[in-house]
Design a protein around this motif. Sequence first.
Motif, PDB file in Angstrom:
ATOM      1  N   SER A 221       0.757  -1.250  -0.207  1.00  0.00           N
ATOM      2  CA  SER A 221       0.298  -0.445  -0.156  1.00  0.00           C
ATOM      3  C   SER A 221       1.198   1.365  -0.054  1.00  0.00           C
ATOM      4  CB  SER A 221      -0.763   0.179   1.020  1.00  0.00           C
ATOM      5  OG  SER A 221      -0.331   0.059   2.682  1.00  0.00           O
ATOM      6  N   VAL A 222       0.198   2.213  -0.485  1.00  0.00           N
ATOM      7  CA  VAL A 222       1.109   4.133   0.078  1.00  0.00           C
ATOM      8  C   VAL A 222       0.117   4.744   1.140  1.00  0.00           C
ATOM      9  CG1 VAL A 222       1.529   6.010  -1.344  1.00  0.00           C
ATOM     10  CG2 VAL A 222       1.828   3.377  -2.273  1.00  0.00           C
ATOM     11  N   SER A 223       0.715   4.744   1.982  1.00  0.00           N
ATOM     12  CA  SER A 223       0.385   5.809   3.299  1.00  0.00           C
ATOM     13  C   SER A 223       0.115   7.544   2.394  1.00  0.00           C
ATOM     14  CB  SER A 223       1.197   6.135   4.325  1.00  0.00           C
ATOM     15  OG  SER A 223       2.311   6.579   4.121  1.00  0.00           O
ATOM     16  N   ALA A 224      -0.121   7.671   1.000  1.00  0.00           N
ATOM     17  CA  ALA A 224      -1.277   9.041   0.792  1.00  0.00           C
ATOM     18  C   ALA A 224      -2.604   8.702   1.185  1.00  0.00           C
ATOM     19  CB  ALA A 224      -0.318   8.410  -0.368  1.00  0.00           C
ATOM     20  N   GLY A 225      -3.092   9.450   2.293  1.00  0.00           N
ATOM     21  CA  GLY A 225      -5.005   9.441   2.635  1.00  0.00           C
ATOM     22  C   GLY A 225      -4.076   7.679   3.601  1.00  0.00           C
ATOM     23  N   ALA A 226      -5.531   7.572   3.822  1.00  0.00           N
ATOM     24  CA  ALA A 226      -5.218   6.100   5.107  1.00  0.00           C
ATOM     25  C   ALA A 226      -6.315   5.035   4.400  1.00  0.00           C
ATOM     26  CB  ALA A 226      -6.464   6.727   5.928  1.00  0.00           C
ATOM     27  N   GLY A 227      -6.638   5.307   3.390  1.00  0.00           N
ATOM     28  CA  GLY A 227      -7.867   4.722   2.079  1.00  0.00           C
ATOM     29  C   GLY A 227      -7.035   3.158   2.171  1.00  0.00           C
ATOM     30  N   HIS A 228      -5.796   3.370   1.152  1.00  0.00           N
ATOM     31  CA  HIS A 228      -5.095   2.466   0.612  1.00  0.00           C
ATOM     32  C   HIS A 228      -4.583   1.593   2.224  1.00  0.00           C
ATOM     33  CE1 HIS A 228      -5.030   4.593  -2.999  1.00  0.00           C
ATOM     34  NE2 HIS A 228      -4.875   5.698  -1.995  1.00  0.00           N
ATOM     35  N   ALA A 229      -3.877   1.972   3.163  1.00  0.00           N
ATOM     36  CA  ALA A 229      -3.461   0.999   3.791  1.00  0.00           C
ATOM     37  C   ALA A 229      -4.951   0.416   4.734  1.00  0.00           C
ATOM     38  CB  ALA A 229      -2.819   1.867   4.688  1.00  0.00           C
ATOM     39  N   ARG A 230      -6.228   1.019   4.771  1.00  0.00           N
ATOM     40  CA  ARG A 230      -6.939   0.290   5.332  1.00  0.00           C
ATOM     41  C   ARG A 230      -7.516  -0.894   4.271  1.00  0.00           C
ATOM     42  NH1 ARG A 230     -11.239   5.295   5.695  1.00  0.00           N
ATOM     43  NH2 ARG A 230     -12.158   3.469   6.600  1.00  0.00           N
ATOM     44  N   ALA A 231      -7.404  -0.881   3.218  1.00  0.00           N
ATOM     45  CA  ALA A 231      -7.771  -1.837   2.431  1.00  0.00           C
ATOM     46  C   ALA A 231      -6.790  -2.685   2.348  1.00  0.00           C
ATOM     47  CB  ALA A 231      -8.018  -1.334   0.502  1.00  0.00           C
ATOM     48  N   ALA A 232      -5.691  -2.861   2.484  1.00  0.00           N
ATOM     49  CA  ALA A 232      -4.953  -3.947   2.723  1.00  0.00           C
ATOM     50  C   ALA A 232      -4.606  -4.343   4.274  1.00  0.00           C
ATOM     51  CB  ALA A 232      -3.172  -3.045   2.439  1.00  0.00           C
ATOM     52  N   GLU A 233      -5.323  -3.532   5.368  1.00  0.00           N
ATOM     53  CA  GLU A 233      -5.432  -4.391   6.264  1.00  0.00           C
ATOM     54  C   GLU A 233      -6.334  -5.078   6.198  1.00  0.00           C
ATOM     55  OE1 GLU A 233      -3.748  -4.252   9.553  1.00  0.00           O
ATOM     56  OE2 GLU A 233      -1.845  -4.266   7.873  1.00  0.00           O
ATOM     57  N   ALA A 234      -7.053  -4.280   6.016  1.00  0.00           N
ATOM     58  CA  ALA A 234      -8.433  -5.516   5.538  1.00  0.00           C
ATOM     59  C   ALA A 234      -8.044  -7.434   5.058  1.00  0.00           C
ATOM     60  CB  ALA A 234      -9.958  -4.777   4.986  1.00  0.00           C
ATOM     61  N   ILE A 235      -7.953  -7.261   4.270  1.00  0.00           N
ATOM     62  CA  ILE A 235      -6.710  -8.139   3.767  1.00  0.00           C
ATOM     63  C   ILE A 235      -6.831  -9.221   4.566  1.00  0.00           C
ATOM     64  CG2 ILE A 235      -6.366  -8.954   1.388  1.00  0.00           C
ATOM     65  CD1 ILE A 235      -6.541  -6.661   0.024  1.00  0.00           C
ATOM     66  N   ARG A 236      -5.492  -8.978   5.037  1.00  0.00           N
ATOM     67  CA  ARG A 236      -4.215  -8.704   6.210  1.00  0.00           C
ATOM     68  C   ARG A 236      -5.614  -9.758   7.003  1.00  0.00           C
ATOM     69  NH1 ARG A 236      -0.574  -8.239  10.489  1.00  0.00           N
ATOM     70  NH2 ARG A 236      -1.872  -6.755  10.712  1.00  0.00           N
ATOM     71  N   ALA A 237      -6.163  -8.917   8.136  1.00  0.00           N
ATOM     72  CA  ALA A 237      -7.380  -9.073   8.765  1.00  0.00           C
ATOM     73  C   ALA A 237      -7.939 -10.939   8.331  1.00  0.00           C
ATOM     74  CB  ALA A 237      -7.939  -8.271   9.299  1.00  0.00           C
ATOM     75  N   TYR A 238      -8.180 -10.039   7.253  1.00  0.00           N
ATOM     76  CA  TYR A 238      -9.149 -11.985   6.757  1.00  0.00           C
ATOM     77  C   TYR A 238      -8.578 -13.146   6.614  1.00  0.00           C
ATOM     78  CZ  TYR A 238     -11.596 -15.289   4.556  1.00  0.00           C
ATOM     79  OH  TYR A 238     -12.124 -16.331   4.016  1.00  0.00           O
ATOM     80  N   ALA A 239      -7.216 -12.933   6.297  1.00  0.00           N
ATOM     81  CA  ALA A 239      -6.304 -14.289   5.979  1.00  0.00           C
ATOM     82  C   ALA A 239      -5.633 -13.889   6.985  1.00  0.00           C
ATOM     83  CB  ALA A 239      -5.432 -13.483   4.823  1.00  0.00           C
TER      84      ALA A 239
END
Length: 389
Positions: free
Chosen positions: A16-34
């Motif tokens: 992800s890229v920490s330009a705004g929070a959304g990209h990191a939040r999407a990445a964390e969501a995938i990781r949390a499910y996995a």
Amino acid sequence: MTEHQTQLGKTILILSVSAGAGHARAAEAIRAYAQSAKPDCRVIHLDVMDFVTLGFRKIYTDFYVRLVNRAPTLWGYLYNFTNDARADSSMEKLRRSLERWNAKALLREIANLNPDAIICTHFLPAEMLARLIARHELDCPVWVQVTDFDLHRMWVHKGMAGYFAANQEVAFRMREHGIAADTIHVTGIPIMPAFAKTLSREKCAPAFGLAPSRFTMILMGGGAGLGNLDEVAARLLGLQLPAENPSSQFQLIVLAGKNHRALQALQTLALSYPQRLFPIGFTSQVERLMVCADVVITKPGGLTTSECLAMGLPMIVNAPIPGQEERNADYVLEQGVALKAVDSLALIYRIQELIAQPDRLSTMTQRAKLLGKPNAAQAVFERVFASLC
């Protein structure tokens, strides 16, 4: 593959890229499910900005944040300009040269991790890795998750294993950009697995001191056009509604996040509105608050919009950033799940409208539920994981 990787199963890297929070939040969501679904699979989330030079990081993060906050019109111009720019233009060639020069540390880290697959929730790492794939220097499949309800040209690259789209329109745009139809998957935008749980308003509300049966609004984020959170909250709480209206004594939840100054001002204001104003700082229980609400006032970021839709929560969108947020706002407005407030007066009018028209609000709620994709993180991860088996 190393012996260590064999023991742990597959390795999936999310960039992800920490330009705004959304990209990191999407990445964390995938990781949390996995983590919960496939504990033997090693899933690693990296912020690309941790592997670039300080100057490059400032351009991509600090400059972006300043621009969207202080000169949103200029950001909108740049969004459209880069979307229309030719790939072989001098500006684009210079931009890609800077990216190549800054990608070395990231590429070394990828080589060390030796992932079986990579998922990009931002276009920057996808573009960097596309060049390696073209030169046959990377044989790991790379997948791309678009995190808005629009498609900017910079998301589109050759050699990607697959693309994940928020909706059918984004998928249509992908096909028109030359992406093969069989590599496009309409999954929605990944949000945390908690948003896929069945929650009860009657059980969640008392935990926050809320009355389950009372009309409830959530105010999220501050923003240009409306004013400071405490000012907006005071205006809303000052609404004069007919006493016979069951929603006249509504509750207002205000999410201040990590804005401690705003939280303190709201807590002071709450003393004048006991049992009506509920200021809350940073919380990991947003889904439990959303299930207690009838409408949310928010900026239309891709992740926040997806969370609201997953919870069947109608929106009043305010001050969308020109570019991606404007496109997100257009989508929810067209789908009949949101209204728009251009300033604080419009906000008061919209709230009065919805309180006076409960049937309209109910229709918006039902439409939001139909559009919501609470299991997007699961759909993305399972698709990538299945491709490795």
